[in-house]
Design a protein around this motif. Structure first.
Motif, PDB file in Angstrom:
ATOM      1  N   LEU A  82      42.765  82.273  37.826  1.00  0.00           N
ATOM      2  CA  LEU A  82      41.958  83.495  37.845  1.00  0.00           C
ATOM      3  C   LEU A  82      40.979  83.530  36.681  1.00  0.00           C
ATOM      4  N   ASN A  83      41.463  83.268  35.473  1.00  0.00           N
ATOM      5  CA  ASN A  83      40.576  83.322  34.313  1.00  0.00           C
ATOM      6  C   ASN A  83      39.477  82.272  34.395  1.00  0.00           C
ATOM      7  N   ASN A  84      39.809  81.089  34.917  1.00  0.00           N
ATOM      8  CA  ASN A  84      38.806  80.045  35.084  1.00  0.00           C
ATOM      9  C   ASN A  84      37.759  80.452  36.114  1.00  0.00           C
ATOM     10  N   MET A  85      38.199  81.076  37.222  1.00  0.00           N
ATOM     11  CA  MET A  85      37.263  81.549  38.245  1.00  0.00           C
ATOM     12  C   MET A  85      36.321  82.590  37.669  1.00  0.00           C
ATOM     13  N   ILE A  86      36.857  83.545  36.937  1.00  0.00           N
ATOM     14  CA  ILE A  86      36.017  84.589  36.349  1.00  0.00           C
ATOM     15  C   ILE A  86      34.981  83.973  35.414  1.00  0.00           C
ATOM     16  N   ASN A  87      35.412  83.060  34.559  1.00  0.00           N
ATOM     17  CA  ASN A  87      34.489  82.430  33.610  1.00  0.00           C
ATOM     18  C   ASN A  87      33.384  81.651  34.329  1.00  0.00           C
ATOM     19  N   GLU A  88      33.754  80.903  35.367  1.00  0.00           N
ATOM     20  CA  GLU A  88      32.761  80.092  36.074  1.00  0.00           C
ATOM     21  C   GLU A  88      31.781  80.961  36.863  1.00  0.00           C
ATOM     22  N   MET A  89      32.279  82.022  37.491  1.00  0.00           N
ATOM     23  CA  MET A  89      31.387  82.897  38.248  1.00  0.00           C
ATOM     24  C   MET A  89      30.447  83.654  37.320  1.00  0.00           C
ATOM     25  N   MET A  90      30.958  84.091  36.172  1.00  0.00           N
ATOM     26  CA  MET A  90      30.139  84.868  35.236  1.00  0.00           C
ATOM     27  C   MET A  90      29.105  84.003  34.512  1.00  0.00           C
ATOM     28  N   SER A  91      29.396  82.707  34.373  1.00  0.00           N
ATOM     29  CA  SER A  91      28.491  81.822  33.627  1.00  0.00           C
ATOM     30  C   SER A  91      27.606  80.972  34.539  1.00  0.00           C
ATOM     31  N   ALA A  92      27.630  81.236  35.853  1.00  0.00           N
ATOM     32  CA  ALA A  92      26.815  80.457  36.791  1.00  0.00           C
ATOM     33  C   ALA A  92      25.335  80.585  36.442  1.00  0.00           C
ATOM     34  N   ASP A  93      24.602  79.498  36.623  1.00  0.00           N
ATOM     35  CA  ASP A  93      23.166  79.450  36.310  1.00  0.00           C
ATOM     36  C   ASP A  93      22.385  80.129  37.439  1.00  0.00           C
ATOM     37  N   LEU A  94      21.865  81.326  37.186  1.00  0.00           N
ATOM     38  CA  LEU A  94      21.186  82.108  38.216  1.00  0.00           C
ATOM     39  C   LEU A  94      19.676  81.921  38.144  1.00  0.00           C
ATOM     40  N   THR A  95      19.034  82.002  39.302  1.00  0.00           N
ATOM     41  CA  THR A  95      17.588  81.805  39.394  1.00  0.00           C
ATOM     42  C   THR A  95      16.970  82.959  40.175  1.00  0.00           C
ATOM     43  N   ASP A  96      15.718  82.762  40.619  1.00  0.00           N
ATOM     44  CA  ASP A  96      15.048  83.774  41.444  1.00  0.00           C
ATOM     45  C   ASP A  96      15.276  83.526  42.935  1.00  0.00           C
ATOM     46  N   SER A  97      16.310  82.762  43.261  1.00  0.00           N
ATOM     47  CA  SER A  97      16.684  82.509  44.653  1.00  0.00           C
ATOM     48  C   SER A  97      18.069  83.099  44.913  1.00  0.00           C
ATOM     49  N   ILE A  98      18.122  84.106  45.754  1.00  0.00           N
ATOM     50  CA  ILE A  98      19.405  84.717  46.108  1.00  0.00           C
ATOM     51  C   ILE A  98      20.302  83.702  46.811  1.00  0.00           C
ATOM     52  N   SER A  99      19.711  82.852  47.617  1.00  0.00           N
ATOM     53  CA  SER A  99      20.494  81.813  48.305  1.00  0.00           C
ATOM     54  C   SER A  99      21.205  80.926  47.293  1.00  0.00           C
ATOM     55  N   HIS A 100      20.458  80.485  46.294  1.00  0.00           N
ATOM     56  CA  HIS A 100      21.034  79.653  45.235  1.00  0.00           C
ATOM     57  C   HIS A 100      22.115  80.419  44.483  1.00  0.00           C
ATOM     58  N   ASN A 101      21.828  81.653  44.120  1.00  0.00           N
ATOM     59  CA  ASN A 101      22.767  82.428  43.312  1.00  0.00           C
ATOM     60  C   ASN A 101      24.089  82.662  44.046  1.00  0.00           C
ATOM     61  N   PHE A 102      23.982  82.945  45.336  1.00  0.00           N
ATOM     62  CA  PHE A 102      25.207  83.140  46.115  1.00  0.00           C
ATOM     63  C   PHE A 102      26.052  81.874  46.104  1.00  0.00           C
ATOM     64  N   ILE A 103      25.431  80.744  46.363  1.00  0.00           N
ATOM     65  CA  ILE A 103      26.174  79.481  46.477  1.00  0.00           C
ATOM     66  C   ILE A 103      26.862  79.126  45.165  1.00  0.00           C
ATOM     67  N   VAL A 104      26.136  79.222  44.029  1.00  0.00           N
ATOM     68  CA  VAL A 104      26.722  78.774  42.766  1.00  0.00           C
ATOM     69  C   VAL A 104      27.819  79.720  42.276  1.00  0.00           C
ATOM     70  N   GLN A 105      27.856  80.945  42.795  1.00  0.00           N
ATOM     71  CA  GLN A 105      28.959  81.834  42.443  1.00  0.00           C
ATOM     72  C   GLN A 105      30.095  81.772  43.465  1.00  0.00           C
ATOM     73  N   MET A 106      29.763  81.465  44.722  1.00  0.00           N
ATOM     74  CA  MET A 106      30.816  81.400  45.738  1.00  0.00           C
ATOM     75  C   MET A 106      31.616  80.104  45.660  1.00  0.00           C
ATOM     76  N   ILE A 107      31.010  79.017  45.221  1.00  0.00           N
ATOM     77  CA  ILE A 107      31.760  77.760  45.135  1.00  0.00           C
ATOM     78  C   ILE A 107      32.958  77.887  44.191  1.00  0.00           C
ATOM     79  N   PRO A 108      32.808  78.400  42.954  1.00  0.00           N
ATOM     80  CA  PRO A 108      34.015  78.572  42.122  1.00  0.00           C
ATOM     81  C   PRO A 108      34.984  79.612  42.686  1.00  0.00           C
ATOM     82  N   HIS A 109      34.460  80.577  43.434  1.00  0.00           N
ATOM     83  CA  HIS A 109      35.323  81.563  44.093  1.00  0.00           C
ATOM     84  C   HIS A 109      36.185  80.873  45.149  1.00  0.00           C
ATOM     85  N   HIS A 110      35.578  80.042  45.985  1.00  0.00           N
ATOM     86  CA  HIS A 110      36.322  79.271  46.983  1.00  0.00           C
ATOM     87  C   HIS A 110      37.298  78.302  46.316  1.00  0.00           C
TER      88      HIS A 110
END
Length: 250
Positions: A82-110
């Motif tokens: 759980l703590n690793n998931m939270i850290n990875e989702m919170m530190s994901a590299d976000l851009t001006d693409s919602i598609s990109h942002n969803f993927i880089v946060q959902m992969i550590p969630h999955h």
């Protein structure tokens, strides 16, 4: 936040514990004079604030004594995941693409769901829960592969500043609810019930994240994946709630 620990010393308003994951000694401030014994194995729910003192201190919101031999190692591994998931989702590299942002946060969630399922498979002998966990591993491994395959193309679909800001504001709300529910999930000596109580809010978070993304302009390939996530995880939630009733989970 969660810590699973062994009690080293006891006092009226404070106990000293050893964190199972880090082997670090931590002083735990208690809200009331609770009766714990040296060598008790406990789950500690706290607000995530830890002082820089020696030893560091935290203030407990809830402490549960864990007695079953399987429950403590199961819960300690869950805390790490759980703590690793939270850290990875919170530190994901976000851009001006919602598609990109969803993927880089959902992969550590999955990935966390896969690890949680692998964790419960070490301890459960419940046939139905074993099937649920194996289905999660299969479905979310496939989903991760699908998202990785489309990431480069999807990140070319850009969104304006207002859309990205609205999307991320919604995501912050959704993940905040999910992180809190998973961190505060009631734990006892039944690993089967613990898994269900932890995984349902995890699935609910994925559904809400997917529904949020579908409100915006995203790449076509991602839409199919989002709809699959919503369908499969709603089905999984229903199965786990039914099993919870049969197991008489609290």
């Amino acid at each position: 936040m969660l810590i699973y620990a062994k009690v080293l010393e006891t006092g009226r308003n404070q106990i000293l514990v050893m964190d199972n994951n880090t082997n670090q000694e931590i002083a735990v401030n208690l809200q009331c004079g609770c009766n714990f014994r040296v060598d008790d194995m406990i789950q500690i729910v706290y607000n995530g604030i830890m002082t820089m003192s020696i030893p560091p201190q935290i203030s407990a919101r809830r402490i549960t004594v864990i007695n079953a031999a399987d429950a403590m190692p199961y819960l300690a591994e869950y805390s790490r995941i759980l703590n690793n998931m939270i850290n990875e989702m919170m530190s994901a590299d976000l851009t001006d693409s919602i598609s990109h942002n969803f993927i880089v946060q959902m992969i550590p969630h999955h990935r966390a769901a896969i690890e949680m399922s692998e964790n419960i498979l070490k301890y459960t002998d419940n046939t139905e829960l074993t099937e649920i966990a194996n289905n999660i591993i299969t479905e979310q491994t496939e989903s991760i592969n699908n998202m990785q395959n489309i990431l480069n193309g999807c990140e070319c679909v850009k969104n304006n500043v207002c859309e990205v800001r609205t999307y991320q504001r919604n995501i912050s709300r959704i993940t905040g609810i999910m992180f809190s529910a998973m961190s505060n999930a009631f734990s006892d000596n039944c690993v089967n019930c613990n898994f269900i109580r932890e995984m349902i809010p995890h699935h609910e978070g994925a559904v809400r994240m997917s529904e949020n993304a579908l409100r915006f302009a995203i790449c076509p390939e991602l839409k199919q994946i989002l709809n699959a996530i919503i369908t499969s995880q709603k089905k999984g939630i229903c199965k786990m709630r039914c099993l919870s009733d049969r197991l008489k989970c609290r």
